[in-house]
Design an enzyme around this catalytic site. Structure first.
Site, PDB file in Angstrom:
ATOM      1  N   THR A 235       6.074  -2.314 -15.357  1.00  0.00           N
ATOM      2  CA  THR A 235       6.403  -3.946 -15.256  1.00  0.00           C
ATOM      3  C   THR A 235       5.171  -4.796 -15.134  1.00  0.00           C
ATOM      4  O   THR A 235       4.993  -5.794 -15.883  1.00  0.00           O
ATOM      5  CB  THR A 235       7.400  -4.057 -13.965  1.00  0.00           C
ATOM      6  OG1 THR A 235       8.438  -3.171 -14.040  1.00  0.00           O
ATOM      7  CG2 THR A 235       8.063  -5.503 -14.340  1.00  0.00           C
TER       8      THR A 235
ATOM      9  N   GLU B  51       2.536  24.183  15.208  1.00  0.00           N
ATOM     10  CA  GLU B  51       1.692  23.519  14.493  1.00  0.00           C
ATOM     11  C   GLU B  51       0.036  24.050  14.386  1.00  0.00           C
ATOM     12  O   GLU B  51      -0.721  23.633  13.562  1.00  0.00           O
ATOM     13  CB  GLU B  51       1.489  21.880  14.836  1.00  0.00           C
ATOM     14  CG  GLU B  51       2.818  21.239  14.571  1.00  0.00           C
ATOM     15  CD  GLU B  51       3.369  21.186  13.082  1.00  0.00           C
ATOM     16  OE1 GLU B  51       2.622  21.336  12.070  1.00  0.00           O
ATOM     17  OE2 GLU B  51       4.753  21.247  12.878  1.00  0.00           O
TER      18      GLU B  51
HETATM   19  P1  ADP Z   1       7.034   0.262 -12.328  1.00  0.00           P
HETATM   20  O1  ADP Z   1       7.401  -0.765 -13.128  1.00  0.00           O
HETATM   21  O2  ADP Z   1       6.108   1.476 -13.168  1.00  0.00           O
HETATM   22  O3  ADP Z   1       8.170   0.939 -11.501  1.00  0.00           O
HETATM   23  P2  ADP Z   1       5.807  -1.928 -10.912  1.00  0.00           P
HETATM   24  O4  ADP Z   1       5.017  -2.537 -12.164  1.00  0.00           O
HETATM   25  O5  ADP Z   1       6.913  -2.569 -10.750  1.00  0.00           O
HETATM   26  O6  ADP Z   1       6.168  -0.403 -11.455  1.00  0.00           O
HETATM   27  O7  ADP Z   1       4.930  -1.930  -9.549  1.00  0.00           O
HETATM   28  C1  ADP Z   1       5.341  -2.316  -8.801  1.00  0.00           C
HETATM   29  C2  ADP Z   1       4.098  -2.818  -7.637  1.00  0.00           C
HETATM   30  O8  ADP Z   1       3.222  -2.081  -7.448  1.00  0.00           O
HETATM   31  C3  ADP Z   1       3.516  -4.054  -8.614  1.00  0.00           C
HETATM   32  O9  ADP Z   1       4.179  -5.298  -8.367  1.00  0.00           O
HETATM   33  C4  ADP Z   1       2.143  -3.972  -7.859  1.00  0.00           C
HETATM   34  O10 ADP Z   1       2.074  -4.933  -6.675  1.00  0.00           O
HETATM   35  C5  ADP Z   1       1.976  -2.655  -7.450  1.00  0.00           C
HETATM   36  N1  ADP Z   1       1.213  -1.836  -8.734  1.00  0.00           N
HETATM   37  C6  ADP Z   1       1.723  -0.869  -9.452  1.00  0.00           C
HETATM   38  N2  ADP Z   1       0.414  -0.381  -9.872  1.00  0.00           N
HETATM   39  C7  ADP Z   1      -0.557  -1.087  -9.687  1.00  0.00           C
HETATM   40  C8  ADP Z   1      -1.771  -1.211 -10.341  1.00  0.00           C
HETATM   41  N3  ADP Z   1      -2.416  -0.456 -11.250  1.00  0.00           N
HETATM   42  N4  ADP Z   1      -2.633  -2.169  -9.723  1.00  0.00           N
HETATM   43  C9  ADP Z   1      -2.183  -3.083  -8.916  1.00  0.00           C
HETATM   44  N5  ADP Z   1      -0.884  -3.146  -8.266  1.00  0.00           N
HETATM   45  C10 ADP Z   1      -0.162  -2.176  -8.594  1.00  0.00           C
HETATM   46 ZN    ZN Z   2       5.766  24.269  10.318  1.00  0.00          ZN
HETATM   47 MG    MG Z   3       9.406  -1.409 -13.147  1.00  0.00          MG
END
Ligand code: ADP
Ligand code: ZN
Ligand code: MG
Length: 609
Positions: free
Chosen positions: A208, A424
């Site tokens: 996204t 552990e």
């Molecule tokens: P997906 O759509 O692949 O499930 P998202 O784009 O919704 O993942 O990512 C969720 C959040 O994780 C983003 O809003 C961001 O804050 C963080 N994030 C994920 N990948 C990155 C990246 N490569 N760099 C910076 N932030 C990231």
């Molecule tokens: Zn164990």
């Molecule tokens: Mg997403």
């Protein structure tokens, strides 16, 4: 004002209005009594009548005592004549104030019409209210066909600089940005512009985010919809929502239309799972129709995201549709560090914070996990009343994200604690004593999530391949807890059950999947994998019962071998095991450096598993 008081006020107002209306119709409580003319004459003669108003044939009579009465005179003759005929006393009549009200036409008609008009008005208002109510209902019904397309705010634009790592994805998508900015350049060359781009990757890898960054960089509107919202209870809704979403995006062109979770509708048609849903197919068809209907210069680019590319209908992937695929992988160590840096922006970190070490501790974390980690660390620091985020909070947050919050409060008896410490300790000592095992990062007997205690060992670098020796080392280490309990207490607790389960599964995979047993380079069983999630959906048995028992034999052999290695190590280093367990009982947690310091005097030479 709260809703409740509002409602009460409305109820009161309604009641007042209704009672007013009723009293209008019913009239005053004290009805004037009706006299016949003989009585009236008698009353006049008795001097009890003060005033008579003649209104057509109606006589409104006021008595001397103030009470009111009505009477009806005959239509054909005048009032005086009528009374005279009935034998009124002339003198008595002189004292009565006799008025003849001349009814104007207006008053006459008003008298007749007011009542029905008022009634009609009230009925009209009632109808209007009901109609309004019904109309919103109808509108809601019509809205089913409209998409819940969300337009992202200009304010929270993101750019490529906000996306760490994902180099290949960005390279691929820069072309799209270029096209959205100068389409003519491409059209002049007769290039076919990409219409659909499929972003594939595990959850939280930034699909996204990167799609929004494309919109941000090209400075075009970003329309977001999740394909799961296309599918409703009613057949046909998905298709019409799809049409609506594409229409809105086209109207705003140039624009990005982002369809999240496209696998919700784009699942292979006729593929067994979940049954063939007509609704899903129709929606998918509509998406295909819309994309095929783009003109050569339609400046809408459809980005779709999925973490299940393996189940997508091939029709979606044909040229002119989602013919470009961009893979987003989980971040490696460098990328993890970069992501942490991005999410550290706007937060104060202590000077000695080493994000690289945090990155080293978090293999397998997605971007979303890392963002979450940063946030958890900030919360923890605030709870400790600190002004900035420190390394301990970061490491703590990393563990919290992996295992769920620490449960210091769980009461464990001294005996349990001792068992856990030896258990552990056994894992840790075996891990430290076999070649090819990953280094121990931390040993803890504080329970977390479901685990009673845990030994954390992580590869020093990201791994994509694993060898048979590494698996054997893993198996031995898994057996370490079980063997240690058996050797120390001569008894076994339920605490080892999860280890045994995992070890058995790993051993079986080594035999049937990786060809790492005496049965040789054969794969047994037919499995369908969920691409990124690593889970097996179905397992079809394609071997005979005889082979099945051979497989079981091999699994057992691997496990026994691992058990024996662990036993050998723990028997030879009894003193080291005791030392580790005692330190654990005292401190509860040993970090990597502490653990190495405890082991150092014993000069353990790793053996092959
Ligand atoms: P997906 O759509 O692949 O499930 P998202 O784009 O919704 O993942 O990512 C969720 C959040 O994780 C983003 O809003 C961001 O804050 C963080 N994030 C994920 N990948 C990155 C990246 N490569 N760099 C910076 N932030 C990231
Ligand atoms: Zn164990
Ligand atoms: Mg997403």
């Amino acid at each position: 004002m709260s809703n409740l008081t509002k409602n009460i006020i409305w109820a009161v107002i309604t009641l007042i209005v209704i009672s007013l209306v009723f009293s209008y119709f019913v009239g005053p409580q004290t009805q004037p009594k009706t006299l016949n003319l003989d009585q009236l004459v008698a009353d006049i003669n008795a001097g009890q009548v003060k005033q008579i108003k003649v209104n057509g044939n109606e006589l409104d009579i006021t008595m001397t005592d103030g009470s009111a009465a009505i009477a009806q005179k005959e239509a054909e003759s005048g009032i005086s004549d009528t009374l005279k005929n009935l034998g009124v006393n002339q003198q008595a009549l002189q004292t009565v104030d006799l008025q003849v009200v001349n009814q104007s036409g207006w008053q006459f008609w008003a008298g007749i019409l007011v009542d029905p008009i008022l009634t009609l008005l009230i009925i009209g208002i009632l109808f209007w209210f009901m109609f309004r109510q019904a109309k919103t209902g109808v509108n809601q019904a019509f809205n089913f066909g409209r998409s819940n397309l969300k337009l992202s705010n200009v304010k929270d634009r993101v750019f490529f600089k906000d996306v760490a790592g994902l180099r290949e994805a960005k390279e691929e998508l820069i072309e799209v940005v270029d096209f959205l900015k100068n389409p003519q350049k491409f059209l002049d060359l007769g290039a076919r512009i990409p219409r659909g781009i499929l972003l594939m990757g595990p959850p939280g890898t930034g699909k996204t985010l990167v799609a929004r960054a494309v919109a941000g960089e090209s400075n075009v509107p970003f329309f977001y919809i999740s394909a799961s919202e296309f599918v409703e209870m009613f057949v046909g809704v998905g298709a019409s929502r799809t049409r609506d979403a594409f229409m809105q995006a086209k109207r705003a062109a140039p624009a990005i239309l982002f369809i999240d979770e496209i696998d919700a509708v784009g699942r292979q048609r006729g593929a067994g799972m979940g049954g063939g849903s007509d609704e899903r197919e129709q929606t998918l068809n509509q998406i295909l129709v819309e994309m095929d209907g783009f003109d050569r210069d339609t400046r809408v680019i459809v980005l779709a995201a999925t973490n299940r590319p393996d189940i997508l209908d091939p029709a979606l992937l044909r040229p002119g549709r989602f013919d470009r695929r961009v893979i987003l992988d989980l971040p490696d160590m460098n990328d993890r560090e970069a992501i942490l840096k991005i999410h550290a922006e706007g937060k104060t970190l202590e000077k000695d914070v080493d994000l690289r070490r945090v990155a080293a501790r978090t293999p397998g974390f997605s971007g979303a996990d890392l963002a979450n980690l940063m946030n958890e660390a900030a919360i923890a620091s605030a709870r400790h009343n600190k002004k900035s985020i420190g390394q301990p909070e970061l490491l703590e947050a990393a563990e919290k994200v992996i295992m769920g919050p620490e449960r210091k409060s769980r009461v464990i008896s001294q005996k349990e604690k001792e068992i856990t410490a030896y258990h552990e300790g056994g894992h840790a000592l075996v891990a430290a004593s076999v070649k090819d095992a990953d280094p121990v990062q931390k040993v803890s007997i504080i329970s977390r999530g479901f685990a009673g205690g845990y030994t954390m060992k992580l590869p020093s670098e990201d791994q994509h391949l694993k060898t048979r020796n590494q698996f054997l080392a893993d198996l031995s280490m898994m057996m370490g807890g079980y063997v240690s309990e058996k050797l120390t207490f001569g008894d076994i607790s339920t605490g080892a059950s999860n280890d045994l389960k995992e070890a058995s599964e790993l051993a079986r995979r080594m035999v049937v999947k990786y060809g790492m047993s005496d049965l040789g380079p054969i794969v047994f069983g037919k499995t369908e994998q969920m691409m990124f999630l690593g889970q097996e959906i179905s397992n079809e048995k394609n071997y005979s019962e005889r082979v099945a028992s051979e497989i079981d034999e091999q699994v057992r052999k691997l496990l026994m071998h691992a058990h024996d290695i662990a036993e050998k190590i723990l028997k030879t280093h009894k003193a080291a095991l005791k030392k580790i367990a005692d330190t654990l009982i005292e401190k509860e947690v040993l970090e990597q450096d502490d653990f190495n310091a405890v082991l150092k005097p014993f000069k353990i030479k790793p053996i092959a598993a």
